[in-house]
Design an enzyme around this catalytic site. Structure first.
Site, PDB file in Angstrom:
ATOM      1  N   GLY A  86     -20.420  50.225  67.758  1.00 58.68           N
ATOM      2  CA  GLY A  86     -20.060  50.425  66.371  1.00 58.68           C
ATOM      3  C   GLY A  86     -19.917  51.909  66.059  1.00 58.68           C
ATOM      4  N   CYS A  87     -19.328  52.208  64.902  1.00 60.76           N
ATOM      5  CA  CYS A  87     -19.087  53.602  64.538  1.00 60.76           C
ATOM      6  C   CYS A  87     -20.382  54.346  64.242  1.00 60.76           C
ATOM      7  CB  CYS A  87     -18.124  53.687  63.355  1.00 60.76           C
ATOM      8  SG  CYS A  87     -18.558  52.650  61.944  1.00 60.76           S
ATOM      9  N   TYR A  88     -21.313  53.717  63.525  1.00 59.65           N
ATOM     10  CA  TYR A  88     -22.597  54.365  63.273  1.00 59.65           C
ATOM     11  C   TYR A  88     -23.369  54.609  64.566  1.00 59.65           C
ATOM     12  CZ  TYR A  88     -22.427  53.806  58.129  1.00 59.65           C
ATOM     13  OH  TYR A  88     -22.112  53.896  56.787  1.00 59.65           O
TER      14      TYR A  88
END
Length: 334
Positions: free
Chosen positions: A142-144
């Site tokens: 994921g981006c986070y």
């Protein structure tokens, strides 16, 4: 054309899917053969002479590899079908990221339909490239987690954190991180002029993913405190990471640790000491930008910035693609 790798993209009209189309069209060894969309079926895929097709009309065997820019739950079904047909998979959803069905159930509230898919390598090349090379399936982060883990990795790898102190991550993402489907809290009038924390405490699904990968690197770190926020911008993600060092490290040495560790990483840029990473350092690029700020002798602020749709999704997927097929890792990315 015949020697090019045939790629199909599921969810090609979503924000990450659109960026994936654009990036893959730049790649000299890729031929896009289909892109699916339930909502945009029949419309032209930008920059191509192809039209979006409904996912049920895609012939998966027409591709050598499929990219899954689908919601969690839906991706696992297509991934299973693809792998059974001998088609490789890059999954941009959560369905291949976690290590156990129990963890998946905890963070996503669903029973994983195909737990055997959870043996796919975690698709963060700067940390896991040896496991990505030549593999048949990758679970892209994921981006986070991407932004946070790249911001922490040199300190985790050298076991330089105080295991009794929390790792505090104050993270902020542009609205595209919430996906293209309209939601009340992402409407213009809700977002503009506002800054909103959401899923605070231990509610955000990426907490489990970040902790999982941190603990693969070292158990010598404190608990994760993670708070995401919705920024009133289209794209970009910033993680402000606050850490406490153990006696093996002092804050004045952290910057050189990062510059040395990432010296040979073309898609990670460590800014000069005294500079602060901003969204503009990464938006519409394929790299992560990191700045280091010593606060006290034992406390450091790490600012890690990515484009949530690029290094946080599509360009990271293409980076994994290059590793899977033995191409130069940055081909079509720099």
């Amino acid at each position: 054309m015949s020697d090019k790798i045939r790629v199909g993209i599921y969810g090609a009209a979503g924000y990450a899917g659109q960026d994936m189309v654009e990036l893959m069209l730049r790649h000299p060894n890729i031929r896009l053969v289909f892109g699916t969309s339930s909502t945009d079926a029949g419309e032209f895929i930008p920059y191509t002479d192809l039209r979006y097709i409904p996912p049920e009309e895609a012939i998966i065997e027409d591709a050598d590899l499929v990219v899954l820019a689908l919601p969690h739950g839906a991706s696992a079904q297509v991934a299973k079908q693809a792998l059974d047909a001998g088609v490789r998979v890059i999954d941009l959803s959560a369905d291949l990221r976690l290590d156990t069905p129990e963890a998946y159930k905890t963070w996503y509230g669903l029973d994983h339909p195909y737990p055997e898919l959870l043996n796919a390598p975690y698709g963060l090349p700067e940390i896991n490239r040896d496991n990505i090379r030549g593999t048949l399936a990758v679970g892209a982060p994921g981006c986070y987690p991407t932004t946070t883990l790249l911001g922490l990795y040199p300190l985790l790898a050298t076991e330089a954190l105080d295991p009794g102190a929390p790792v505090i991550v104050d993270a902020k993402s542009g609205v595209t991180g919430a996906g293209r489907s309209p939601k009340a809290n992402t409407h213009f009038v809700e977002v503009y002029g506002n800054l909103t924390p959401y899923k605070t405490g231990r509610k955000h699904r990426h907490v489990g993913e970040i902790e999982q990968e941190m603990h693969k690197i070292t158990t010598q770190c404190g608990p994760l405190i993670f708070t995401p926020h919705l920024l009133p911008v289209a794209r970009g993600l910033m993680a402000s990471i606050y850490v406490t060092l153990n006696p093996t490290m002092t804050s004045d040495r952290v910057h050189s640790l990062y510059t040395n560790h990432y010296a040979d990483e073309p898609l990670v840029k460590v800014l000069p000491l005294g500079a602060d990473a901003t969204l503009r350092d990464a938006v519409l690029s394929n790299h992560c930008a990191i700045s280091i700020t010593p606060v006290t002798e034992t406390h450091v602020l790490i600012t890690s910035v990515t484009d949530n749709l690029r290094k946080g999704a599509s360009s990271q997927g293409l980076q994994c693609f290059n590793l899977m097929y033995g191409f130069e890792e940055t081909l079509a990315l720099i």
